[in-house]
Write a protein that holds these residues in place. Structure first.
Motif, PDB file in Angstrom:
ATOM      1  N   GLY A  68      35.735 -68.232  76.692  1.00 13.23           N
ATOM      2  CA  GLY A  68      35.761 -69.115  77.843  1.00 13.23           C
ATOM      3  C   GLY A  68      34.399 -69.673  78.194  1.00 13.23           C
ATOM      4  N   VAL A  69      33.334 -69.069  77.670  1.00 10.27           N
ATOM      5  CA  VAL A  69      31.986 -69.558  77.938  1.00 10.27           C
ATOM      6  C   VAL A  69      31.457 -70.308  76.720  1.00 10.27           C
ATOM      7  CG1 VAL A  69      29.615 -68.924  78.523  1.00 10.27           C
ATOM      8  CG2 VAL A  69      31.519 -67.698  79.559  1.00 10.27           C
ATOM      9  N   ASN A  70      31.418 -69.647  75.571  1.00 11.41           N
ATOM     10  CA  ASN A  70      30.908 -70.292  74.363  1.00 11.41           C
ATOM     11  C   ASN A  70      31.808 -70.046  73.155  1.00 11.41           C
ATOM     12  OD1 ASN A  70      30.382 -67.643  73.849  1.00 11.41           O
ATOM     13  ND2 ASN A  70      28.191 -67.880  73.608  1.00 11.41           N
ATOM     14  N   ALA A  71      33.022 -69.563  73.384  1.00 13.45           N
ATOM     15  CA  ALA A  71      33.948 -69.311  72.290  1.00 13.45           C
ATOM     16  C   ALA A  71      35.382 -69.480  72.786  1.00 13.45           C
ATOM     17  CB  ALA A  71      33.766 -67.908  71.745  1.00 13.45           C
ATOM     18  N   VAL A  81      41.990 -66.131  65.634  1.00 11.48           N
ATOM     19  CA  VAL A  81      40.977 -67.049  65.143  1.00 11.48           C
ATOM     20  C   VAL A  81      40.015 -67.319  66.292  1.00 11.48           C
ATOM     21  CG1 VAL A  81      40.497 -69.302  64.129  1.00 11.48           C
ATOM     22  CG2 VAL A  81      42.610 -68.096  63.553  1.00 11.48           C
ATOM     23  N   VAL A  82      38.756 -66.920  66.118  1.00 11.45           N
ATOM     24  CA  VAL A  82      37.726 -67.116  67.134  1.00 11.45           C
ATOM     25  C   VAL A  82      36.833 -68.250  66.661  1.00 11.45           C
ATOM     26  CG1 VAL A  82      35.816 -66.061  68.383  1.00 11.45           C
ATOM     27  CG2 VAL A  82      37.791 -64.679  67.750  1.00 11.45           C
ATOM     28  N   THR A  83      36.666 -69.255  67.512  1.00  9.94           N
ATOM     29  CA  THR A  83      35.838 -70.407  67.182  1.00  9.94           C
ATOM     30  C   THR A  83      34.642 -70.435  68.111  1.00  9.94           C
ATOM     31  OG1 THR A  83      37.823 -71.615  66.540  1.00  9.94           O
ATOM     32  CG2 THR A  83      35.818 -72.901  66.856  1.00  9.94           C
ATOM     33  N   CYS A  84      33.450 -70.466  67.519  1.00 10.75           N
ATOM     34  CA  CYS A  84      32.202 -70.538  68.277  1.00 10.75           C
ATOM     35  C   CYS A  84      31.911 -71.997  68.611  1.00 10.75           C
ATOM     36  CB  CYS A  84      31.073 -69.946  67.434  1.00 10.75           C
ATOM     37  SG  CYS A  84      29.456 -69.987  68.228  1.00 10.75           S
ATOM     38  N   ASP A  85      31.034 -72.231  69.574  1.00  5.50           N
ATOM     39  CA  ASP A  85      30.627 -73.592  69.912  1.00  5.50           C
ATOM     40  C   ASP A  85      29.925 -74.297  68.758  1.00  5.50           C
ATOM     41  OD1 ASP A  85      31.705 -73.587  72.416  1.00  5.50           O
ATOM     42  OD2 ASP A  85      29.814 -73.180  73.465  1.00  5.50           O
TER      43      ASP A  85
END
Length: 95
Positions: A68-71, A81-85
């Motif tokens: 919610g902040v950067n992912a 599936v985790v997506t980074c900024d």
């Protein structure tokens, strides 16, 4: 576990909590430095990083991931599936 590795493990845990707090407070560069330092401590003492720490850091840009902040995270056919900024994606099976 020797005293030296126990101290290194405690330091890694402390750096992980500092990185999490830094991201939440709006200091991603400081969090990145904490993550890099934790990885260096683990390498120096030949320790494996804890699974929660590995799964909450980006291997591409070394930032601590806070959803919610950067992912963002999505579920997809038995995986998270985790997506980074930065655009890097990481897939983990359901635990």
């Amino acid at each position: 576990m020797t005293d030296e590795t126990a101290i290194a493990s405690e330091r890694i845990d402390r750096l992980a909590s500092l990185a999490r707090d830094a991201v939440r407070d709006g200091y991603p560069d400081r969090a990145r430095a904490y993550v890099r330092r934790a990885r260096r401590v683990a390498e120096r003492h030949r320790l494996r990083l804890p699974r929660p720490f590995e799964r909450s850091t980006c291997g591409n840009c070394d930032v601590f991931l806070v959803h919610g902040v950067n992912a963002r995270s999505r579920t997809q056919s038995g995986h998270v599936v985790v997506t980074c900024d930065c655009g890097a994606q990481f897939r983990y099976p359901y635990d």
